[in-house]
Design an enzyme around this catalytic site. Structure first.
Site, PDB file in Angstrom:
ATOM      1  N   GLU A 112       0.799  -1.229   0.000  1.00 53.42           N
ATOM      2  CA  GLU A 112       0.000   0.000   0.000  1.00 53.42           C
ATOM      3  C   GLU A 112       0.829   1.276   0.000  1.00 53.42           C
ATOM      4  O   GLU A 112       0.780   2.079   0.947  1.00 53.42           O
ATOM      5  CB  GLU A 112      -0.996  -0.009   1.163  1.00 53.42           C
ATOM      6  CG  GLU A 112      -2.067  -1.068   0.996  1.00 53.42           C
ATOM      7  CD  GLU A 112      -3.402  -0.718   1.685  1.00 53.42           C
ATOM      8  OE1 GLU A 112      -3.481   0.308   2.366  1.00 53.42           O
ATOM      9  OE2 GLU A 112      -4.363  -1.483   1.490  1.00 53.42           O
ATOM     10  N   GLU A 153      -5.449  -8.256  -0.301  1.00 46.60           N
ATOM     11  CA  GLU A 153      -6.259  -7.960   0.887  1.00 46.60           C
ATOM     12  C   GLU A 153      -7.677  -7.645   0.474  1.00 46.60           C
ATOM     13  O   GLU A 153      -7.904  -6.978  -0.545  1.00 46.60           O
ATOM     14  CB  GLU A 153      -5.740  -6.731   1.659  1.00 46.60           C
ATOM     15  CG  GLU A 153      -4.503  -6.954   2.466  1.00 46.60           C
ATOM     16  CD  GLU A 153      -4.098  -5.715   3.265  1.00 46.60           C
ATOM     17  OE1 GLU A 153      -4.987  -4.927   3.657  1.00 46.60           O
ATOM     18  OE2 GLU A 153      -2.897  -5.544   3.478  1.00 46.60           O
TER      19      GLU A 153
END
Ligand code: NOJ
Length: 484
Positions: free
Chosen positions: A200, A389
């Site tokens: 991320e 995710e």
């Protein structure tokens, strides 16, 4: 609660039927038709966590400090005033936690390695005792038939690098990540076949170095922020090269990115095209440069004098081919429509009534897990995607009978998985799915206030209890399909 309109007798009847698990023939026929198409035979089901969020043991076996230790200990930064000092004691309870993974029936587990355990100062002298923890964890996973997927960088940057060179403000940190990747790859790839480099980028750069709400809490001007993101992209490229150079042949490597997910507001051909343009432009700072080897003209024009400084050699490193792309997918970030004017798309405002889950940022838009991988695969010719995710927080109260009936999480998962199934059925190359998260943990700035786990953790006693969603996910995995 029984609705007032329901008589005692009819309620009794309904309850009895439900308890016996009875369905009529017609029900069964219908349910076979809905959402029951199987996933591909070799589809990889998994679950995910990260080091700082679960391990605790922050001063054990020679671990150095990370920027998240410093940040969480700074008053006012974490909503409930907590830290990851103890977290969910995974460092000591990892064997029990592997048993929890196994009980789900999943075949893969994505965890992250704490860089400051392995290099307490970020560079220089390694700490073999720190790496030993991951050796123990990996061996335990493999002994239980679970494939380890290791992430090198899930935000816990060694504090020493932040102090000495300004962390991601310097390309010294990019080189340091490359060296750390080489060290780890050399020692773990006899057993770890898949490595995620950075997690991320879109969040930790903007939140940590732009808005100052994540570690290290800096508010840099645009030029320096773009430069920091460039250094992360460079770090990713160097890590890919390091894994190839120092790891066993065949080790697969890629990033795990929270792609800025652009969804056509109404799926017309024009709006779909607009969503493709938007996806490319709004991800130009990381995924774009990694997968195309250049920043888009639109990105450079928009940044103007604040554009990152780079060399052709750096772009080459950044674009070293990857084996897969990991996409972390939660909320639709932008709904777009077509526009005649450059850049070719409109971003629509969200109505305040747009629904969200228990985390306010987590807007509910299951179609995002269909569109984001479909569009990414198309614009960048990606052959292998992992949903690295996906999941949600929920209130997760314990009911009087001791159970956690997280029906909202089940609703969320059922809808997202159905959309993922739709994408796969259409040929989008999604090969695996990692549900965030195995168990409740330290949710960064929200502390322990937001629970994302399939297992509920009592943060005092550290007891783990499966929520109803664990049974739901186990069922999906066992059937390789959503419901019957
Ligand atoms: C993304 C991050 O990678 C993870 O650390 C975080 O806990 C989840 N999203 C949920 O917010």
């Amino acid at each position: 609660m029984v609705p007032a309109s329901l008589s005692r007798r009819s309620f009794g009847k309904l309850a009895g039927v439900a308890a016996l698990g009875l369905t009529t023939h017609a029900d069964a026929a219908e349910s076979t038709a809905v959402g029951s198409a199987p996933f591909p035979k070799d589809f990889l089901w998994g679950t995910a966590t990260s080091s700082y969020q679960i391990e605790g043991a922050v001063a054990e076996d020679g671990r150095g400090r990370s920027i998240w230790d410093t940040f969480s200990h700074t008053p006012g930064k974490i909503e409930d005033g907590s830290t990851g000092d103890r977290a969910v004691e995974h460092f000591h309870r990892y064997k029990d936690d592997v048993a929890l993974i196994k009980a789900l029936g999943v075949k893969a587990y994505r965890f992250s390695i704490a860089w400051p355990r392995v290099f307490p100062d970020g560079v220089g002298q390694p700490n073999p005792k720190g790496l030993d923890f991951y050796n123990r964890l990996i061996d335990e996973l493999l002994a239980n038939g679970i494939e380890p997927y290791a992430t090198l960088y899930h935000w816990d940057l060694p504090q020493a690098l932040q102090d000495r060179v300004g962390g991601w403000q310097s390309s010294d940190t990019s080189k340091a990540l490359g060296d750390y990747a080489a060290y780890v790859a050399e020692r773990l790839t006899d057993r770890v076949k898949n490595i995620f480099t950075v997690n991320e980028v879109g969040r930790f750069v903007n939140f940590g170095y732009g808005w100052g709400i994540d570690a290290p809490g800096l508010k840099l001007p645009a030029a320096q922020l773009n430069q920091a993101r460039h250094h992360v992209a460079l770090a990713h490229g160097l890590a890919v090269q390091a894994v190839r150079a120092s790891g066993r042949a065949g080790t697969r490597v890629g990033a795990a990115e929270n792609i800025a997910a652009c969804v056509p507001a109404i799926a017309t051909p024009e709006n779909i095209r607009a969503a493709e343009i938007a996806t490319r432009e709004l991800n130009a700072g990381f995924l774009g440069v990694v997968l195309e080897g250049k920043y888009t003209d639109g990105f450079l024009a928009y940044a103007g004098a604040d554009a990152p400084k780079f060399t052709p050699e750096e772009l080459k490193i950044i674009a070293t081919p990857n084996d897969f792309v990991g996409l972390n997918i939660y909320a639709p970030q932008f709904y777009v429509t077509a526009s005649d004017k450059a850049p070719g798309f409109h971003v629509l405002p969200f109505p305040t009534s747009f629904p969200h889950m228990n985390s306010e940022w987590l807007r509910i838009g299951p179609e995002v897990i269909y569109w984001a991988p479909r569009i990414a695969a198309k614009i960048w010719n990606i052959e292998t995607i992992y949903i690295s995710e996906n999941g949600t927080s929920s209130e997760d109260k314990i009911a009087a009978d001791g159970q956690v009936y997280d029906l909202d999480r089940i609703m969320f998962l059922r809808n997202y998985l159905t959309q993922m199934q739709r994408a796969i059925a259409e040929g989008v190359p999604i090969r695996g799915y990692f549900l965030w998260s195995l168990m409740d943990n330290f949710e960064w700035i929200f502390g322990y206030g937001k629970r994302f786990g399939l297992y509920r953790v009592d943060f005092e006693t550290q007891a783990r209890v499966p929520k109803l969603s664990a049974a739901f996910y186990r069922d999906v995995v066992a059937r390789n399909a959503i419901g019957v």
